[in-house]
Design an enzyme around this catalytic site. Sequence first.
Site, mmCIF file in Angstrom:
data_model
loop_
_atom_site.group_PDB
_atom_site.id
_atom_site.type_symbol
_atom_site.label_atom_id
_atom_site.label_comp_id
_atom_site.label_asym_id
_atom_site.label_seq_id
_atom_site.Cartn_x
_atom_site.Cartn_y
_atom_site.Cartn_z
ATOM 1 N N ASP A 141 5.116 8.429 -76.963
ATOM 2 C CA ASP A 141 5.895 9.664 -76.823
ATOM 3 C C ASP A 141 4.929 10.858 -76.755
ATOM 4 O O ASP A 141 3.760 10.730 -77.157
ATOM 5 C CB ASP A 141 6.822 9.757 -78.058
ATOM 6 C CG ASP A 141 7.974 10.726 -77.866
ATOM 7 O OD1 ASP A 141 8.308 11.047 -76.712
ATOM 8 O OD2 ASP A 141 8.565 11.141 -78.891
ATOM 9 N N HIS A 142 5.419 12.011 -76.320
ATOM 10 C CA HIS A 142 4.651 13.268 -76.201
ATOM 11 C C HIS A 142 3.176 13.148 -76.575
ATOM 12 O O HIS A 142 2.816 13.247 -77.754
ATOM 13 C CB HIS A 142 5.234 14.319 -77.146
ATOM 14 C CG HIS A 142 6.617 14.732 -76.809
ATOM 15 N ND1 HIS A 142 6.889 15.706 -75.888
ATOM 16 C CD2 HIS A 142 7.808 14.289 -77.274
ATOM 17 C CE1 HIS A 142 8.202 15.854 -75.800
ATOM 18 N NE2 HIS A 142 8.780 15.009 -76.626
ATOM 19 N N ASP A 182 2.305 14.971 -72.109
ATOM 20 C CA ASP A 182 2.996 16.237 -72.356
ATOM 21 C C ASP A 182 1.993 17.364 -72.182
ATOM 22 O O ASP A 182 1.301 17.758 -73.113
ATOM 23 C CB ASP A 182 3.616 16.253 -73.757
ATOM 24 C CG ASP A 182 4.350 17.559 -74.025
ATOM 25 O OD1 ASP A 182 4.267 18.461 -73.170
ATOM 26 O OD2 ASP A 182 4.993 17.686 -75.084
ATOM 27 N N GLU A 184 6.548 15.931 -68.520
ATOM 28 C CA GLU A 184 7.504 16.981 -68.932
ATOM 29 C C GLU A 184 7.269 18.290 -68.208
ATOM 30 O O GLU A 184 6.140 18.681 -67.959
ATOM 31 C CB GLU A 184 7.372 17.194 -70.452
ATOM 32 C CG GLU A 184 8.232 18.341 -70.988
ATOM 33 C CD GLU A 184 8.212 18.459 -72.514
ATOM 34 O OE1 GLU A 184 7.985 17.440 -73.201
ATOM 35 O OE2 GLU A 184 8.422 19.584 -73.009
ATOM 36 N N THR A 236 14.464 11.792 -85.072
ATOM 37 C CA THR A 236 14.844 12.335 -86.389
ATOM 38 C C THR A 236 15.868 11.440 -87.092
ATOM 39 O O THR A 236 15.791 11.224 -88.306
ATOM 40 C CB THR A 236 15.393 13.767 -86.207
ATOM 41 O OG1 THR A 236 14.393 14.538 -85.526
ATOM 42 C CG2 THR A 236 15.712 14.433 -87.532
HETATM 43 P P1 13P Z 1 15.017 13.911 -82.041
HETATM 44 O O1 13P Z 1 13.976 13.891 -83.116
HETATM 45 O O2 13P Z 1 15.781 15.190 -82.014
HETATM 46 O O3 13P Z 1 15.885 12.707 -82.087
HETATM 47 O O4 13P Z 1 14.245 13.882 -80.636
HETATM 48 C C1 13P Z 1 13.535 12.743 -80.276
HETATM 49 C C2 13P Z 1 12.692 12.978 -79.084
HETATM 50 O O5 13P Z 1 13.069 13.628 -78.152
HETATM 51 C C3 13P Z 1 11.361 12.340 -79.083
HETATM 52 O O6 13P Z 1 10.588 12.732 -77.998
#
Ligand code: 13P
Length: 284
Positions: free
Chosen positions: A82-83, A104, A134, A233
């Site tokens: 992720d990112h 990102d 992104e 989250t």
């Molecule tokens: P949340 O933490 O709001 O679920 O977002 C997750 C997310 O977009 C990870 O890149």
Amino acid sequence: MPLENMKAMLSKAAAGKYAVGAFNVLDYNSTKAVVQAAEELRAPVIIQTSAKTVTFWGSRTLMGWVKELAARSRAPVAVHLDHCKDLALIKECIEAGWTSVMIDASAKPFEENLFVSRQVVEMARPKDVTVEAELGAIVGVEDDIHVKEQDSHLADPAQAVEFCAKVQPDCFAPAIGTAHGIYKGEPKIAYHILQEVAASTRVPIALHGGTGLSDEVFKRCIALGCAKVNISTQIKYAFIDGFVAYHSAHNTQYDPLKVIQAQFDEMKKAIAADIQLFGGAGKA
Ligand code: 13P
């Protein structure tokens, strides 16, 4: 099954108007919860790791448990970074076996974002690793990525077309008004931007900031082209709440494996409900 990348997974989802859940894992237990929920629901799934989690455990350790869980499962599983702003970490993850990565570079000026994202595609594609990129800036906190309200901005549809044509990402994350973390009020989703970007780029869209969106928002975004939904989250809350609830109910019992089981159950329940909501059940 062996790990797969996101390409076939997301193009099938986009064509079938459902989304693949991408869940940010924290440890072995949460990874197992994701894989088992997907297997029981016969759904494709994406195990997502933040750069912070990879750094915490080490790429090889993390990949060890991901591969072991996926190999024993009948669910199609992709593993996605992720990112990530750090090209060295992206390279390390590709070498360690990640099947997908997100660059990102959204905090950089447009031309620079384009250049860096293109570099990652060139690094990843020969290894059959998919790339998410992104545009715009998604507000909120996602582990080490902090974007303040005043620094956030939505993706510009004309730039999105140019960006996708030049970068050729396998998955595109335009900022459309969702936020990482807990929503403070009703999110204002720019559906018109999502619609225009999805139709003009024809790239599967990633919906970031999944935690706290309503069922109706998910359904509308998926119908408009979001083929990947990111949830982080919510997993963190289930991880902590599962622990706290068990310990409050059994406060004289110090049996860690029972606590770990309670956390697992809490996370798996949330993940399974999301997979069903996004329409992924039965699609594997
Ligand atoms: P949340 O933490 O709001 O679920 O977002 C997750 C997310 O977009 C990870 O890149």
